[in-house]
Design a protein around this motif. Structure first.
Motif, PDB file in Angstrom:
ATOM      1  N   GLU A  23      51.854  64.868  54.355  1.00 29.56           N
ATOM      2  CA  GLU A  23      50.679  65.746  54.329  1.00 29.56           C
ATOM      3  C   GLU A  23      49.940  65.628  52.996  1.00 29.56           C
ATOM      4  O   GLU A  23      48.698  65.504  52.961  1.00 29.56           O
ATOM      5  CB  GLU A  23      51.124  67.186  54.577  1.00 29.56           C
ATOM      6  CG  GLU A  23      49.996  68.152  54.881  1.00 29.56           C
ATOM      7  CD  GLU A  23      49.277  68.656  53.646  1.00 29.56           C
ATOM      8  OE1 GLU A  23      48.106  69.074  53.751  1.00 29.56           O
ATOM      9  OE2 GLU A  23      49.894  68.632  52.556  1.00 29.56           O
ATOM     10  N   GLU A  37      46.123  64.383  51.818  1.00 30.25           N
ATOM     11  CA  GLU A  37      45.189  65.085  50.940  1.00 30.25           C
ATOM     12  C   GLU A  37      44.701  64.166  49.816  1.00 30.25           C
ATOM     13  O   GLU A  37      43.514  64.214  49.425  1.00 30.25           O
ATOM     14  CB  GLU A  37      45.863  66.327  50.354  1.00 30.25           C
ATOM     15  CG  GLU A  37      46.115  67.429  51.369  1.00 30.25           C
ATOM     16  CD  GLU A  37      46.508  68.744  50.714  1.00 30.25           C
ATOM     17  OE1 GLU A  37      46.014  68.999  49.599  1.00 30.25           O
ATOM     18  OE2 GLU A  37      47.291  69.511  51.317  1.00 30.25           O
ATOM     19  N   SER A  64      39.079  59.707  54.419  1.00 33.62           N
ATOM     20  CA  SER A  64      39.533  60.640  55.450  1.00 33.62           C
ATOM     21  C   SER A  64      40.003  59.913  56.701  1.00 33.62           C
ATOM     22  O   SER A  64      40.852  60.408  57.443  1.00 33.62           O
ATOM     23  CB  SER A  64      38.418  61.623  55.813  1.00 33.62           C
ATOM     24  OG  SER A  64      38.115  62.452  54.706  1.00 33.62           O
ATOM     25  N   ARG A  90      48.920  74.843  56.819  1.00 34.75           N
ATOM     26  CA  ARG A  90      48.142  74.043  55.868  1.00 34.75           C
ATOM     27  C   ARG A  90      47.869  72.643  56.411  1.00 34.75           C
ATOM     28  O   ARG A  90      46.783  72.096  56.213  1.00 34.75           O
ATOM     29  CB  ARG A  90      48.881  73.950  54.540  1.00 34.75           C
ATOM     30  CG  ARG A  90      48.126  73.145  53.476  1.00 34.75           C
ATOM     31  CD  ARG A  90      48.898  73.013  52.179  1.00 34.75           C
ATOM     32  NE  ARG A  90      48.140  72.258  51.200  1.00 34.75           N
ATOM     33  CZ  ARG A  90      47.226  72.786  50.371  1.00 34.75           C
ATOM     34  NH1 ARG A  90      46.992  74.090  50.416  1.00 34.75           N
ATOM     35  NH2 ARG A  90      46.564  72.034  49.502  1.00 34.75           N
ATOM     36  N   LYS A 137      44.076  71.076  56.677  1.00 30.82           N
ATOM     37  CA  LYS A 137      43.618  69.853  56.024  1.00 30.82           C
ATOM     38  C   LYS A 137      43.269  68.769  57.050  1.00 30.82           C
ATOM     39  O   LYS A 137      42.348  67.971  56.830  1.00 30.82           O
ATOM     40  CB  LYS A 137      44.694  69.341  55.067  1.00 30.82           C
ATOM     41  CG  LYS A 137      44.948  70.270  53.879  1.00 30.82           C
ATOM     42  CD  LYS A 137      43.682  70.425  53.037  1.00 30.82           C
ATOM     43  CE  LYS A 137      43.903  71.354  51.856  1.00 30.82           C
ATOM     44  NZ  LYS A 137      42.673  71.492  51.021  1.00 30.82           N
ATOM     45  N   GLU A 163      39.850  69.497  58.112  1.00 37.29           N
ATOM     46  CA  GLU A 163      38.880  69.079  57.094  1.00 37.29           C
ATOM     47  C   GLU A 163      38.622  67.577  57.166  1.00 37.29           C
ATOM     48  O   GLU A 163      37.469  67.120  57.084  1.00 37.29           O
ATOM     49  CB  GLU A 163      39.393  69.453  55.702  1.00 37.29           C
ATOM     50  CG  GLU A 163      39.378  70.938  55.408  1.00 37.29           C
ATOM     51  CD  GLU A 163      39.805  71.232  53.989  1.00 37.29           C
ATOM     52  OE1 GLU A 163      39.697  70.327  53.134  1.00 37.29           O
ATOM     53  OE2 GLU A 163      40.250  72.362  53.720  1.00 37.29           O
ATOM     54  N   GLU A 172      44.530  79.654  51.392  1.00 42.02           N
ATOM     55  CA  GLU A 172      44.287  78.811  52.570  1.00 42.02           C
ATOM     56  C   GLU A 172      43.446  79.549  53.599  1.00 42.02           C
ATOM     57  O   GLU A 172      42.595  78.938  54.272  1.00 42.02           O
ATOM     58  CB  GLU A 172      45.626  78.375  53.179  1.00 42.02           C
ATOM     59  CG  GLU A 172      46.369  77.377  52.299  1.00 42.02           C
ATOM     60  CD  GLU A 172      47.842  77.241  52.646  1.00 42.02           C
ATOM     61  OE1 GLU A 172      48.506  76.351  52.095  1.00 42.02           O
ATOM     62  OE2 GLU A 172      48.350  78.057  53.464  1.00 42.02           O
TER      63      GLU A 172
END
Length: 649
Positions: free
Chosen positions: A572, A576, A584, A603, A607, A610, A637
């Motif tokens: 994870e 990020e 991405s 989380r 993400k 996003e 968050e």
């Protein structure tokens, strides 16, 4: 010729056939008149009819005889069946008798019972109701109470009873011997039962209670006439020590009588075969545990393994000592070494359920120490159906917390009363709660639980190590994340420098203070001494990500992933870091892979959403945001999710 022709015309077929069948009749007919011939033929016809009738009757008789014979044969067959069943039943009875006798013989050879015979008592106590049987029963009751309340792995529980000589009297035919007498004779001849005898003697105003365990010298307890309960307690302990020395040593350790326990256990390390001596060293580790002496506990466990590598309890104690000292690499290697012994369904305590679960415990710990939390949880769950699970309680809570199954972890922790069977506070549960809240980013809650644990550990040498290794790293991180970096540094400085979790907490406090070199120094130290453990590299990568060194962070996450392929956290965080580098598209693959191992991590889904937004996949991003909103998130968050929904919703 004319007469013959006329006769033949009137009786076609009969007259022509008769001569061929009976030449004498032909001669007579030729010389007789017509009337005599007709009469003769009629007589012959009646004879033929009678013959036919006889044949018919004979046929009917044969049919009846056949039916009778058939019925008789069927009856004989059933009779044979019955005879066979009777013979079989008799054979089974004989077989059952033989099996019963064989069972009695086998039971007699396996007899290791402790039999307390009725004590001898003076007249005055007996008149007040304290007979020899009553006194023996009270001593045995106290012994049973101590035995059942002792947590031990060294010696299993054996049968014991008061010998009152009462039994059902079933005689063996033609012998006059009862089943009970035969059984008692076999046990006396082939068994290894130990008899305890004793006598209560009055000496003026005092009493002396002496017991003899088998052929051993008598042990005497003395006291006033009003101290009979004390005499019973001392006598029960004397029997306990003689009958189960290692179990008695563990009993003494659990009650703080360390010197007595160590003396007994150490003495037993010189007795018996290597297996028994190995168990004696296990009893010494119990003394070490209650004293809070982890180095001695490790040493004695290693001595036990040197004597018997199949002693799973010794392996477990050794692993626990490494865990208590915070040596992750050593703990991981010990768990794998224990699994390599191949032991699975047996152990030194007679194959108890706890020992049978140890291989699953080792597998769960090996998985947890490399971040393979899903594998660890599966190993724990493999024994949930048993009375004692491999990871009952704490293991399941810790695995769910590390998998970010926060709701499930809280539910499991809430099922526990918070107290151990002996009534003391379950400090391990407190640290479980602290880990749950820390893993969810709820630092104030984690700090509150840590402080509660600190209060429980005051003035308890055994809990001081638990406090330093399990609680203070979480408490220090909670302080640092809450803004009290100085307080975090001061608290973590009290912990042992060779504790891996403590060193990582030092690094985290330094990173929050932007002391990048200090943080790197601590992470580097832990990573070097635990080359198979991924946690230091993952923390190091997280620090580099905060620093802005994205390539360096990715390298550390990649290293952590190599050590723990099913560890979701480095995957994870790797995603990020890729997002920070405007990749991405590559981050999506990392988030998807992390989802295999921690699907309920809020989380992660935040993400992931996003990254999908930046990859222009708005519909898919909305699905990830919806998943994140239904899962546990920290306050920061939640704010970020609200911002993303407000901007891109």
């Amino acid at each position: 010729m004319s007469e013959t022709s006329e006769f033949e015309d009137e009786r076609p077929g009969r007259g022509a056939a008769a001569p061929a069948q009976n030449p004498a009749a032909w001669t007579m007919l030729g010389a007789a008149s017509r009337e005599r011939a007709d009469d003769f033929l009629m007589q012959q016809n009646r004879v033929a009819e009678l013959q036919v009738e006889n044949l018919r009757l004979e046929n009917e008789h044969l049919q009846v005889q056949h039916a009778f014979d058939h019925s008789h044969l069927r009856f004989r067959r059933f009779s044979d069946y019955g005879k066979f069943v009777l013979e079989l039943s008799a054979g089974l009875v004989v077989l059952l008798v033989v099996c019963g006798l064989a069972t009695m013989v086998w039971s007699a050879t396996q007899d290791r019972e402790l039999i307390v015979d009725a004590f001898s008592v003076p007249p005055d106590p007996a008149q007040s109701g304290l007979t020899g049987s009553v006194l023996a029963s009270r001593v045995l009751d106290r012994f049973a109470e101590m035995d059942s309340s002792t947590l031990t792995f060294a010696e299993g529980v054996s049968a014991f009873h008061v010998n009152n000589r009462e039994e059902a009297h079933v005689e063996i035919p033609d012998t006059g011997i009862s089943i009970g007498e035969l059984d008692r004779y076999l046990h006396g001849w082939l068994g290894h039962a130990t008899h305890v005898t004793g006598e209560l003697v009055r000496n003026g105003k005092s009493l002396s209670l002496t017991v003899r365990f088998g052929d051993q010298p008598g042990l005497t307890a003395s006291g006033g006439a009003d101290q009979i309960d004390t005499l019973i307690q001392t006598t029960a302990e004397n029997i306990f020590r003689a009958a189960r020395p290692l179990r008695f040593a563990d009993y003494l350790s659990s009650r703080g009588r360390f010197a007595e326990a160590e003396s007994i256990a150490r003495g037993e390390t010189y007795n018996g075969n290597d297996t028994y001596r190995s168990l004696a060293y296990v009893s010494l580790t119990v003394v070490d545990f209650f004293r809070g002496n982890e180095p001695a506990m490790k040493r004695d466990a290693e001595l036990a393994i040197a004597l018997d590598r199949g002693n799973l309890i010794a392996w477990y104690v050794l692993q626990s000592s490494w865990s208590d000292m915070g040596h992750d690499e050593d703990e991981w290697r010990t768990a794998n070494a224990a699994l390599a012994t191949g032991k699975s369904d047996e152990g030194p305590a007679g194959g108890s359920e706890t020992i049978r679960n140890l291989p699953a415990q080792f597998a769960a710990d090996a998985g947890a120490l490399t971040g393979q939390w899903k594998d660890a949880l599966a190993a724990c769950m493999s024994t949930v159906g048993r009375r004692v699970g491999a990871c009952s309680g704490g293991g399941l809570i810790a695995a769910n917390a590390a998998l970010h199954n926060t709701t499930e972890a809280r539910l499991l922790a809430g099922l526990h009363s918070g107290f151990l069977p002996n009534g003391t506070v379950d400090d391990a549960l407190i640290s479980d709660w602290a880990e749950i809240e820390a893993g969810a980013g709820h630092w104030q809650e984690a700090l509150a639980w840590s402080k509660k644990g600190e209060a429980v550990s005051v003035n308890d040498p055994r809990k001081s190590i638990y406090r330093d290794v399990s609680l203070r790293p979480i408490e220090a991180m909670a302080l640092a994340e809450s803004g009290n970096v100085a307080g975090a540094a001061a608290l973590i400085a009290k912990t042992p420098p060779d504790c891996d979790a403590c060193a990582r907490a030092r690094g985290r406090a330094a990173a929050i203070a932007h002391d990048w070199s200090g943080a790197a120094r601590w992470y580097s130290l832990v990573s070097a001494r635990s080359p198979d453990i991924p946690f230091a590299d993952c923390d190091w990568g997280t620090m580099l990500l905060a620093k802005g060194d994205y390539d360096g962070a990715i390298a550390k996450f990649e290293s952590a992933h190599a050590k723990g392929p099913h560890f979701a956290d480095p995957l994870e965080m790797w995603g990020e870091a890729l997002m920070q580098e405007n990749r991405s598209d590559l981050a999506l693959a990392k988030f998807e892979e992390a989802n295999k191992y921690a699907p309920n991590w809020g989380r992660l889904h935040l993400k992931w959403g996003e990254a999908l937004v930046y990859a222009a996949k708005k519909d898919q991003a909305g699905k990830q945001f919806a998943l994140a909103s239904a899962l546990d998130l920290s306050a920061a968050e939640k704010s970020e999710l609200a911002r993303m929904n407000g901007t891109h919703g």
